[in-house]
Write a protein that holds these residues in place. Structure first.
Motif, PDB file in Angstrom:
ATOM      1  N   TYR A  24       0.844  -1.201   0.000  1.00  0.00           N
ATOM      2  CA  TYR A  24       0.000   0.000   0.000  1.00  0.00           C
ATOM      3  C   TYR A  24       0.879   1.251   0.000  1.00  0.00           C
ATOM      4  CZ  TYR A  24      -3.240   3.649   1.293  1.00  0.00           C
ATOM      5  OH  TYR A  24      -3.954   4.831   1.305  1.00  0.00           O
ATOM      6  N   GLU A  25       1.828   1.298   0.911  1.00  0.00           N
ATOM      7  CA  GLU A  25       2.719   2.461   0.995  1.00  0.00           C
ATOM      8  C   GLU A  25       3.597   2.571  -0.253  1.00  0.00           C
ATOM      9  OE1 GLU A  25       1.405   1.212   4.958  1.00  0.00           O
ATOM     10  OE2 GLU A  25       2.382   0.104   3.373  1.00  0.00           O
ATOM     11  N   THR A  26       4.047   1.444  -0.764  1.00  0.00           N
ATOM     12  CA  THR A  26       4.916   1.431  -1.945  1.00  0.00           C
ATOM     13  C   THR A  26       4.260   2.106  -3.137  1.00  0.00           C
ATOM     14  OG1 THR A  26       6.033  -0.575  -1.209  1.00  0.00           O
ATOM     15  CG2 THR A  26       6.123  -0.100  -3.576  1.00  0.00           C
ATOM     16  N   TYR A  27       2.970   1.878  -3.315  1.00  0.00           N
ATOM     17  CA  TYR A  27       2.278   2.410  -4.492  1.00  0.00           C
ATOM     18  C   TYR A  27       1.602   3.761  -4.242  1.00  0.00           C
ATOM     19  CZ  TYR A  27       3.517  -1.800  -6.895  1.00  0.00           C
ATOM     20  OH  TYR A  27       4.243  -2.795  -7.491  1.00  0.00           O
ATOM     21  N   GLN A  28       1.975   4.442  -3.178  1.00  0.00           N
ATOM     22  CA  GLN A  28       1.476   5.783  -2.909  1.00  0.00           C
ATOM     23  C   GLN A  28       2.364   6.863  -3.525  1.00  0.00           C
ATOM     24  OE1 GLN A  28      -1.646   6.280  -1.479  1.00  0.00           O
ATOM     25  NE2 GLN A  28      -1.563   4.084  -1.884  1.00  0.00           N
ATOM     26  N   VAL A  29       3.437   6.460  -4.174  1.00  0.00           N
ATOM     27  CA  VAL A  29       4.324   7.436  -4.807  1.00  0.00           C
ATOM     28  C   VAL A  29       3.715   7.882  -6.135  1.00  0.00           C
ATOM     29  CG1 VAL A  29       6.371   6.492  -3.683  1.00  0.00           C
ATOM     30  CG2 VAL A  29       5.746   5.692  -5.947  1.00  0.00           C
ATOM     31  N   PRO A  30       4.084   9.069  -6.612  1.00  0.00           N
ATOM     32  CA  PRO A  30       3.527   9.560  -7.871  1.00  0.00           C
ATOM     33  C   PRO A  30       3.761   8.599  -9.036  1.00  0.00           C
ATOM     34  CG  PRO A  30       4.701  11.309  -6.729  1.00  0.00           C
ATOM     35  CD  PRO A  30       4.980  10.038  -5.987  1.00  0.00           C
ATOM     36  N   LYS A  31       2.797   8.561  -9.940  1.00  0.00           N
ATOM     37  CA  LYS A  31       2.831   7.762 -11.166  1.00  0.00           C
ATOM     38  C   LYS A  31       2.892   6.262 -10.890  1.00  0.00           C
ATOM     39  CE  LYS A  31       4.661   9.506 -14.839  1.00  0.00           C
ATOM     40  NZ  LYS A  31       5.557  10.001 -15.887  1.00  0.00           N
ATOM     41  N   SER A  32       2.310   5.847  -9.760  1.00  0.00           N
ATOM     42  CA  SER A  32       2.251   4.441  -9.376  1.00  0.00           C
ATOM     43  C   SER A  32       0.818   4.087  -9.011  1.00  0.00           C
ATOM     44  CB  SER A  32       3.118   4.170  -8.148  1.00  0.00           C
ATOM     45  OG  SER A  32       4.458   4.465  -8.399  1.00  0.00           O
ATOM     46  N   LEU A  33       0.461   2.839  -9.242  1.00  0.00           N
ATOM     47  CA  LEU A  33      -0.848   2.345  -8.802  1.00  0.00           C
ATOM     48  C   LEU A  33      -0.822   0.839  -8.746  1.00  0.00           C
ATOM     49  CD1 LEU A  33      -2.440   1.140 -11.511  1.00  0.00           C
ATOM     50  CD2 LEU A  33      -2.701   3.536 -11.964  1.00  0.00           C
ATOM     51  N   TYR A  34      -1.728   0.306  -7.948  1.00  0.00           N
ATOM     52  CA  TYR A  34      -1.809  -1.143  -7.804  1.00  0.00           C
ATOM     53  C   TYR A  34      -3.273  -1.527  -7.673  1.00  0.00           C
ATOM     54  CZ  TYR A  34      -0.341  -5.851  -6.717  1.00  0.00           C
ATOM     55  OH  TYR A  34      -0.123  -7.208  -6.783  1.00  0.00           O
ATOM     56  N   PHE A  35      -3.686  -2.516  -8.466  1.00  0.00           N
ATOM     57  CA  PHE A  35      -5.050  -3.023  -8.430  1.00  0.00           C
ATOM     58  C   PHE A  35      -5.069  -4.372  -7.713  1.00  0.00           C
ATOM     59  CE2 PHE A  35      -4.910  -0.502 -12.387  1.00  0.00           C
ATOM     60  CZ  PHE A  35      -5.974   0.363 -12.163  1.00  0.00           C
ATOM     61  N   VAL A  36      -6.085  -4.575  -6.895  1.00  0.00           N
ATOM     62  CA  VAL A  36      -6.256  -5.830  -6.169  1.00  0.00           C
ATOM     63  C   VAL A  36      -7.573  -6.460  -6.610  1.00  0.00           C
ATOM     64  CG1 VAL A  36      -6.562  -6.871  -3.880  1.00  0.00           C
ATOM     65  CG2 VAL A  36      -4.932  -5.016  -4.190  1.00  0.00           C
ATOM     66  N   ILE A  37      -7.534  -7.759  -6.895  1.00  0.00           N
ATOM     67  CA  ILE A  37      -8.735  -8.509  -7.236  1.00  0.00           C
ATOM     68  C   ILE A  37      -9.236  -9.161  -5.954  1.00  0.00           C
ATOM     69  CG2 ILE A  37      -9.724 -10.340  -8.653  1.00  0.00           C
ATOM     70  CD1 ILE A  37      -8.505  -8.033 -10.295  1.00  0.00           C
ATOM     71  N   GLU A  38     -10.461  -8.816  -5.569  1.00  0.00           N
ATOM     72  CA  GLU A  38     -11.046  -9.329  -4.343  1.00  0.00           C
ATOM     73  C   GLU A  38     -12.425  -9.894  -4.658  1.00  0.00           C
ATOM     74  OE1 GLU A  38     -13.945  -8.916  -1.138  1.00  0.00           O
ATOM     75  OE2 GLU A  38     -13.755  -7.398  -2.679  1.00  0.00           O
ATOM     76  N   PHE A  39     -12.758 -11.022  -4.042  1.00  0.00           N
ATOM     77  CA  PHE A  39     -14.076 -11.619  -4.214  1.00  0.00           C
ATOM     78  C   PHE A  39     -14.515 -12.197  -2.877  1.00  0.00           C
ATOM     79  CE2 PHE A  39     -16.871 -15.220  -5.326  1.00  0.00           C
ATOM     80  CZ  PHE A  39     -17.864 -14.505  -5.986  1.00  0.00           C
TER      81      PHE A  39
END
Length: 145
Positions: free
Chosen positions: A30-45
Motif C-alpha cells: 500500500y505504501e509502496t504504491y502511494q508514490v507519484p505515477k504508481s498504482l496497484y489493483f487488487v482482485i477481491e471476491f
C-alpha cells in the motif's frame, strides 16, 4: 497481497531470491504504491484477495518507462481473462500517467503469462532495463504505449 504472491511462488516452486518474493516492500505494498505515477489493483471476491498487479516508475529507468509489477493470481482465477483485463487497466492508466513504454520481467517457467503478455503487445528484449533487483527473472519484455 503479499500472502498471495508468496503462495504462488511456493506452490509453483519458483525461485524465492532475486524475485518479487524477496522484495523488501512486499509487506508494505500500500505504501509502496502511494508514490507519484504508481498504482496497484487488487482482485477481491467475497472478502478474499485473489490477485493483483500494478505499475510504477522503472527504477533507474527513464521517466517515460513504467514497470508492470507484482502481477500474480491464485490458481482459482487463472485462465478466466482476469489477467488480460488487469493488464489493460494498468496500460490505460500508464498512458494517462504519461508513460510511453511499459517494461516487465518474468520467469522462464511462466509460459502462460508470457503468452498473455505477447497477446497484449509486449515483445522480448535481449537485456534487462533499470535496476529491479530481480536477478532470477531473465525474461524481459516491453510494450510501446
Amino acid at each position: 497481497m503479499a500472502k498471495v504472491i508468496r503462495t504462488v511462488f511456493e506452490q509453483e516452486g519458483y525461485p524465492l531470491t532475486g524475485t518479487a518474493y524477496a522484495d523488501p516492500q512486499l509487506d508494505s505494498l500500500y505504501e509502496t504504491y502511494q508514490v507519484p505515477k504508481s498504482l496497484y489493483f487488487v482482485i477481491e471476491f467475497e472478502g478474499q484477495i485473489l490477485g493483483g498487479g500494478g505499475i510504477a516508475p522503472l527504477d533507474n529507468g527513464d521517466a517515460t518507462t513504467c514497470e508492470l509489477q507484482k502481477m500474480y493470481f491464485l490458481p482459482n482465477i487463472r485462465g478466466k481473462g482476469v489477467g488480460q483485463q488487469l493488464i489493460q487497466q494498468c496500460l490505460t492508466a500508464a498512458v494517462q500517467l504519461g508513460y510511453h513504454h511499459c517494461y516487465l520481467e518474468t520467469l522462464p517457467q511462466m509460459k502462460t503469462a508470457q503468452h498473455v503478455y505477447q497477446k497484449m503487445g509486449f515483445t522480448y528484449l535481449d537485456a534487462p532495463m533499470g535496476s529491479t533487483g530481480h536477478t532470477s527473472c531473465p525474461v524481459w519484455m516491453i510494450k510501446s504505449l
